[in-house]
Design a protein around this motif. Structure first.
Motif, PDB file in Angstrom:
ATOM      1  N   GLU A  76       2.284   1.780  -3.263  1.00  0.00           N
ATOM      2  CA  GLU A  76       1.268   2.412  -4.277  1.00  0.00           C
ATOM      3  C   GLU A  76       0.849   3.798  -3.983  1.00  0.00           C
ATOM      4  N   ARG A  77       0.923   4.274  -2.739  1.00  0.00           N
ATOM      5  CA  ARG A  77       0.665   5.542  -2.424  1.00  0.00           C
ATOM      6  C   ARG A  77       1.776   6.365  -3.011  1.00  0.00           C
ATOM      7  N   ASN A  78       3.172   6.106  -2.502  1.00  0.00           N
ATOM      8  CA  ASN A  78       4.343   6.532  -3.454  1.00  0.00           C
ATOM      9  C   ASN A  78       4.291   7.023  -4.907  1.00  0.00           C
ATOM     10  N   ARG A  79       3.805   5.555  -5.586  1.00  0.00           N
ATOM     11  CA  ARG A  79       3.636   5.890  -6.905  1.00  0.00           C
ATOM     12  C   ARG A  79       2.514   6.948  -7.370  1.00  0.00           C
ATOM     13  N   GLN A  80       1.296   6.830  -6.564  1.00  0.00           N
ATOM     14  CA  GLN A  80       0.472   7.942  -6.741  1.00  0.00           C
ATOM     15  C   GLN A  80       0.815   9.366  -6.535  1.00  0.00           C
ATOM     16  N   TYR A  81       1.585   9.438  -5.414  1.00  0.00           N
ATOM     17  CA  TYR A  81       2.218  10.750  -5.043  1.00  0.00           C
ATOM     18  C   TYR A  81       3.055  11.271  -6.086  1.00  0.00           C
TER      19      TYR A  81
ATOM     20  N   ARG B 121       0.721  -1.188  -0.221  1.00  0.00           N
ATOM     21  CA  ARG B 121       0.052  -0.103  -0.022  1.00  0.00           C
ATOM     22  C   ARG B 121       0.999   1.260   0.064  1.00  0.00           C
ATOM     23  N   LEU B 122       1.935   1.082   0.717  1.00  0.00           N
ATOM     24  CA  LEU B 122       2.819   2.528   0.763  1.00  0.00           C
ATOM     25  C   LEU B 122       3.504   2.655  -0.536  1.00  0.00           C
TER      26      LEU B 122
END
Length: 287
Positions: free
Chosen positions: A192-197, A189-190
């Protein structure tokens, strides 16, 4: 009669000596060294020793200490030794001259009697040592059984503790596996969030750069003459003319609505002429 009595006594002494020797042999007389009968000593005797009438023997050190007082008390059996010959200091390894002369001149029955008593003393010491060793053995066996019992109890308790610890280890392993699974999920999840960020950050940077470019272009257009104002929709000319200014109607009923900046100055509404009036004389003059 005396010779017969002496012969029978000699024969009887020989028989007694043989019986004592056989008894000593049956008592497993394997070691020819006596031990000190002092309870805390029990060292092997050599050179000199103290013998008592109660058939005990002590080393030179403890015998001298115990029998220097009067009356003397046996350290082994606590018997009172008040007689002159109840305690004797003897040499355990006598010389050949002493052996040759100590029993010389004595009748055979006396010699055999002395020998029998000496063998009886020796047999008692062997029997006493045997009893002591058997007592020590039984005591050691009892201690061994007690220790085995304690060891068995300790082994059982250790086995129970080991089983409990194994169960705890198994449960902790399950908990650790669960934490690992949760950690992997959180890590995914982290990421994925980093990629989105990162994606949003890239979009934000591109939009900001575009806005900077557009803002710079607008400033360039505003500085040029005759540009189109997109906000008001009114075309601005390069000449220094101002747009009509609107005024509100005053209390005196003035009919001016707007004024134009012209060379003749501002005019009222009624001073403006219609196109037909302005063009009529021109048409007449042409005809």
């Amino acid at each position: 009669m005396e010779e017969k009595d002496g012969g029978s006594g000699f024969k009887e002494g020989c028989n007694n000596m043989f019986e004592n020797s056989l008894t000593a042999f049956n008592m497993f007389v394997c070691d020819d060294t006596l031990l000190c009968n002092f309870p805390k000593c029990r060292t092997k005797l050599s050179s000199f020793a103290w013998v008592t009438a109660c058939s005990h023997v002590f080393c030179d050190q403890h015998g001298s200490d115990a029998f220097s007082r009067s009356p003397a008390i046996c350290p082994a059996c606590s018997s009172t030794l008040s007689g002159k010959l109840d305690t004797v200091r003897t040499e355990l390894s006598p010389s050949e001259e002493y052996k040759a002369m100590v029993l010389a001149g004595l009748r055979p029955d006396i010699v055999l009697d002395i020998s029998a008593r000496a063998l009886a003393f020796w047999s008692y010491q062997i029997h006493q040592e045997r009893m002591y060793q058997e007592y020590s053995l039984s005591r050691a066996e009892a201690q061994l059984k007690q220790m085995e019992k304690v060891l068995s109890q300790q082994n059982q308790s250790r086995e129970l503790e080991l089983t409990t610890m194994r169960g705890e280890i198994a449960s902790l392993k399950k908990v650790m596996e669960e934490y690992k699974r949760k950690y992997s999920e959180v890590s995914e999840r982290l990421m994925e969030r980093n990629r989105q960020y990162q994606k949003l950050q890239g979009l934000y940077d591109s939009l900001r750069l575009r806005n900077m470019v557009v803002g710079g272009g607008e400033r360039d257009v505003l500085t040029q003459p005759g540009h189109q104002d997109f906000n008001s929709g009114v075309a601005r000319q390069g000449s220094p003319q101002r747009s009509p200014q609107f005024f509100s109607t005053g209390p005196d009923g003035d009919g001016r609505f707007f004024s134009c900046l012209e060379t003749n100055g501002p005019r009222t509404f009624f001073q403006f002429s219609s196109p037909s009036r302005d063009r009529g004389p021109l048409l007449m003059k042409k005809h």
